[in-house]
Design an enzyme around this catalytic site. Structure first.
Site, PDB file in Angstrom:
ATOM      1  N   GLU A 247      10.348  86.003  26.948  1.00  0.00           N
ATOM      2  CA  GLU A 247      10.716  84.824  27.732  1.00  0.00           C
ATOM      3  C   GLU A 247      12.233  84.778  27.723  1.00  0.00           C
ATOM      4  OE1 GLU A 247       8.529  82.672  29.111  1.00  0.00           O
ATOM      5  OE2 GLU A 247       6.774  83.688  28.301  1.00  0.00           O
TER       6      GLU A 247
ATOM      7  N   CYS B 201      15.655  76.606  29.064  1.00  0.00           N
ATOM      8  CA  CYS B 201      15.383  77.780  29.903  1.00  0.00           C
ATOM      9  C   CYS B 201      14.890  77.368  31.274  1.00  0.00           C
ATOM     10  CB  CYS B 201      14.357  78.661  29.213  1.00  0.00           C
ATOM     11  SG  CYS B 201      12.898  77.752  28.718  1.00  0.00           S
TER      12      CYS B 201
HETATM   13  P1  NAP Z   1      19.528  85.290  21.667  1.00  0.00           P
HETATM   14  O1  NAP Z   1      20.923  85.428  21.243  1.00  0.00           O
HETATM   15  O2  NAP Z   1      18.918  86.381  22.453  1.00  0.00           O
HETATM   16  O3  NAP Z   1      18.689  85.011  20.327  1.00  0.00           O
HETATM   17  C1  NAP Z   1      17.316  84.758  20.387  1.00  0.00           C
HETATM   18  C2  NAP Z   1      16.662  85.178  19.086  1.00  0.00           C
HETATM   19  O4  NAP Z   1      16.748  86.593  18.951  1.00  0.00           O
HETATM   20  C3  NAP Z   1      17.319  84.605  17.835  1.00  0.00           C
HETATM   21  O5  NAP Z   1      16.311  84.264  16.922  1.00  0.00           O
HETATM   22  C4  NAP Z   1      18.152  85.759  17.332  1.00  0.00           C
HETATM   23  O6  NAP Z   1      18.386  85.716  15.941  1.00  0.00           O
HETATM   24  C5  NAP Z   1      17.252  86.917  17.655  1.00  0.00           C
HETATM   25  N1  NAP Z   1      17.901  88.209  17.731  1.00  0.00           N
HETATM   26  C6  NAP Z   1      19.173  88.479  18.096  1.00  0.00           C
HETATM   27  N2  NAP Z   1      19.380  89.815  18.058  1.00  0.00           N
HETATM   28  C7  NAP Z   1      18.222  90.381  17.647  1.00  0.00           C
HETATM   29  C8  NAP Z   1      17.801  91.724  17.406  1.00  0.00           C
HETATM   30  N3  NAP Z   1      18.614  92.758  17.589  1.00  0.00           N
HETATM   31  N4  NAP Z   1      16.549  91.939  16.973  1.00  0.00           N
HETATM   32  C9  NAP Z   1      15.698  90.917  16.791  1.00  0.00           C
HETATM   33  N5  NAP Z   1      16.037  89.627  17.006  1.00  0.00           N
HETATM   34  C10 NAP Z   1      17.278  89.365  17.440  1.00  0.00           C
HETATM   35  O7  NAP Z   1      19.314  83.974  22.549  1.00  0.00           O
HETATM   36  P2  NAP Z   1      19.791  82.481  22.227  1.00  0.00           P
HETATM   37  O8  NAP Z   1      21.269  82.437  22.362  1.00  0.00           O
HETATM   38  O9  NAP Z   1      19.165  81.966  20.980  1.00  0.00           O
HETATM   39  O10 NAP Z   1      19.111  81.690  23.429  1.00  0.00           O
HETATM   40  C11 NAP Z   1      19.694  81.545  24.690  1.00  0.00           C
HETATM   41  C12 NAP Z   1      18.996  82.368  25.726  1.00  0.00           C
HETATM   42  O11 NAP Z   1      17.594  82.217  25.620  1.00  0.00           O
HETATM   43  C13 NAP Z   1      19.337  81.937  27.121  1.00  0.00           C
HETATM   44  O12 NAP Z   1      19.666  83.062  27.876  1.00  0.00           O
HETATM   45  C14 NAP Z   1      18.058  81.316  27.667  1.00  0.00           C
HETATM   46  O13 NAP Z   1      17.858  81.484  29.029  1.00  0.00           O
HETATM   47  C15 NAP Z   1      17.009  82.000  26.889  1.00  0.00           C
HETATM   48  N6  NAP Z   1      15.845  81.141  26.697  1.00  0.00           N
HETATM   49  C16 NAP Z   1      14.704  81.430  27.379  1.00  0.00           C
HETATM   50  C17 NAP Z   1      13.574  80.641  27.222  1.00  0.00           C
HETATM   51  C18 NAP Z   1      12.291  80.951  27.928  1.00  0.00           C
HETATM   52  O14 NAP Z   1      11.268  80.373  27.588  1.00  0.00           O
HETATM   53  N7  NAP Z   1      12.293  81.834  28.897  1.00  0.00           N
HETATM   54  C19 NAP Z   1      13.618  79.549  26.360  1.00  0.00           C
HETATM   55  C20 NAP Z   1      14.788  79.276  25.697  1.00  0.00           C
HETATM   56  C21 NAP Z   1      15.905  80.073  25.871  1.00  0.00           C
HETATM   57  P3  NAP Z   1      19.738  85.093  15.320  1.00  0.00           P
HETATM   58  O15 NAP Z   1      19.810  83.688  15.773  1.00  0.00           O
HETATM   59  O16 NAP Z   1      19.508  85.239  13.865  1.00  0.00           O
HETATM   60  O17 NAP Z   1      20.845  85.931  15.877  1.00  0.00           O
END
Ligand code: NAP
Length: 528
Positions: free
Chosen positions: A257, A296
């Site tokens: 997602e 999102c």
């Molecule tokens: P993110 O930086 O991609 O992080 C999301 C999750 O992934 C965090 O728990 C992060 O852990 C983890 N993560 C990061 N690098 C990883 C890796 N190499 N391997 C495994 N896990 C890893 O996203 P965010 O900044 O939290 O969220 C913002 C984004 O999410 C926006 O682009 C938004 O559009 C999207 N979003 C989408 C939805 C949906 O339902 N489609 C809902 C909410 C948000 P750490 O925090 O420990 O780094």
């Protein structure tokens, strides 16, 4: 005092070792908590979930798992006020934002609890009717679903620490899979406290809940073909997970997602001041500013008939101006800060990028150059604030607006002209909506059936969900941003290509569908 967050692994609370990630209050920038997963044996954590939690959950019927979900929802709800306070402190949520997250979690658990009750005392789901396979009626085939025997691994985004856990846990547990959940580190306090509440209540079978509070470390290295990864976050991280060697080697099921440039369209039939027009204004203004636009499903692109643009930019700016920004502890404040310093930096950079081609209608982007605007209850320069920002694109096909998600309280109006190439006159509009590359949800506000039909037909294949606003539903709509358990959440392309929730559909992501062929009466007896 800074709170130390621990992980819950193999039915014990454990501390990681080494450097700690600092979690801050985004309103005051004061340190709030610290955590790390370094040194935790993720392989052993997953094995325990598979070997202990999996069998315990698979032994339960759907009705029993439903009761478990109900007990989880009730227990979390008992601590609602405390969780709201934590969401304000760690997420910069207003009380309304925090309730949206926490009640979203308990509401979804509750909804799936009722589904479990309806599914009853069974452990196997049948999929469709049985089929006669040869000329003999004795030999039939039936598709069935059973839970996978691995772990359901959740990797969640920072913006919904409660709901993100609740919606994934509701479906995985009802399916019969143990949960290994990793909240985003920066806002992990709420998810950590929810895990603590559930553990303290001794509700869950041993091994069915694991919390990893901090970085993902080598978690993905330990995945197998029976595990499922449910990921929410950025497209980049989604791509990293999908292409991880273990995932590729084992064909581990991954649901992503990700980003979305959700659209809201004002139909050309809608008159200024009508119920439908007011609904459009209300829902767009709410969606752009709720959770400071860090949703999102938030509306990023607002499509407006050219002839209405002057009116809409004025009316929408007025609505967004009414939103008081400041200290989210105050009842009159309707929008708090962004969740982290990094978020603020990224959103400011995104606004700059949009400003380079669009006109700014509303937003404190020029005043003092800091973008904070007038703040309520904040008398220093602390906090990751950004005032609600509305822009107007120079043209319908403006590439910056369609190609780039600004994850904050920011939306852009795009003018469109009804055209003559189809009955509803919306083909250029549909082409422009599709430039978003696939989205979670888009909405149209119209009372014209031909416009609604053209929107559903044209935008549907590019979205997981569509909403049609109009006079008949103006008073009943929760807005396109509300993700409901009975409707699917997810979308193609940029949105990640995944799908969650959607009632029964949501639990099948955690189950294997198997075609079973044999003597009809025997098969009947197998699943009753
Ligand atoms: P993110 O930086 O991609 O992080 C999301 C999750 O992934 C965090 O728990 C992060 O852990 C983890 N993560 C990061 N690098 C990883 C890796 N190499 N391997 C495994 N896990 C890893 O996203 P965010 O900044 O939290 O969220 C913002 C984004 O999410 C926006 O682009 C938004 O559009 C999207 N979003 C989408 C939805 C949906 O339902 N489609 C809902 C909410 C948000 P750490 O925090 O420990 O780094």
């Amino acid at each position: 005092m800074t709170q130390r967050l621990r992980s819950y692994v193999r039915d014990n609370w454990v501390d990681g070792e080494g450097d700690l990630a600092q979690l801050v209050n985004p309103t005051t920038e004061e340190a709030l908590a610290e955590t790390t997963t370094a040194g935790i044996d993720f392989g052993a954590a997953l094995a325990h979930a598979r070997d202990v939690g999996g069998p315990a959950l698979r032994d339960m019927t759907f009705a029993e798992r439903g009761k478990l979900l109900q007990a989880m929802a009730s227990e979390i709800h008992k601590f609602r006020e405390e969780l709201v306070d934590l969401a304000i402190a760690n997420g910069g949520n207003t009380r309304g934002d925090a309730k949206f997250d926490i009640d979203g979690a308990t509401g979804t658990l509750h909804w799936y609890a009722s589904l479990g009750e309806k599914l009853g005392n069974r452990r196997i789901l049948v999929d469709g009717d049985s089929e006669q396979l040869t000329r003999s009626p004795k030999l039939v085939g039936q598709h069935i679903y059973q839970p996978l025997t691995g772990a359901a691994v959740f990797i969640n985004a920072f913006n919904f620490p409660a709901w993100g856990f609740g919606e994934k846990a509701a479906t995985a547990i009802l399916a019969g899979m143990p949960v290994v959940t990793k909240p985003a580190t920066s806002t992990a306090v709420v998810a950590w406290r929810i895990a603590e509440i559930l553990v303290d209540a001794c509700l869950m079978p041993k091994g069915s809940l694991t919390l990893l509070c901090g970085g993902a470390g080598d978690l993905l290295d330990h995945l197998t073909s029976q595990d499922v990864v449910a990921f929410t976050g950025s497209s980049d991280t989604g791509a990293t997970i999908r292409s991880h060697a273990s995932v590729v080697r084992h064909n581990t099921r991954v649901n992503v997602e990700a980003d979305s440039l959700n659209a809201a369209v004002l139909g050309a039939d809608v008159e200024h001041g009508s119920d439908t027009y007011e609904m459009f204004l209300r829902e767009v203004a709410k969606d752009v500013t709720q959770k400071a636009g860090q949703k999102c499903t938030a509306i990023r692109r607002v499509f407006v008939p050219e002839a209405m643009v002057a009116q809409v930019r004025e009316d929408l700016a007025d609505r967004m101006r009414e939103v008081k920004v400041g200290d989210p502890n105050l009842a009159e404040v309707r929008m708090g800060p962004l969740a982290t310093a990094r978020q603020l930096k990224d959103v400011r950079a995104g606004v700059d990028r949009l400003r380079s081609v669009c006109e700014v209608v509303l937003g404190d982007v020029d005043i003092a150059g800091n973008g904070r605007g007038m703040l309520t209850g904040v008398d220093n320069d602390k906090g990751f604030f950004l005032s609600p920002t509305l822009l107007v694109a120079p043209s319908l096909d403006c590439a910056e607006v369609h190609g780039f998600e600004v994850f904050g309280p920011v939306a852009t109006i795009l003018p469109y002209s009804p055209d003559a190439s189809n009955v509803a006159g919306v083909s250029s509009l549909i082409d422009a909506i599709r430039l978003g590359g696939g989205g979670l949800v888009s909405s149209i506000y119209t009372d014209d059936i031909e416009i609604a039909r053209a929107f559903v037909t044209g935008a549907g294949p590019y979205h997981g969900r569509l909403t049609i606003g109009g006079a008949k539903v103006a008073e009943h709509s929760p807005g396109p941003g509300a993700v409901l358990p009975m409707m699917i959440h997810g979308g193609p392309g940029r949105a990640g290509g995944g799908e969650e929730l959607g009632g029964l559909r949501g639990i099948t992501h955690f189950m294997q569908r198997t075609a079973v062929q044999g003597y009809g009466p025997l098969l009947e007896k197998l699943w009753g």
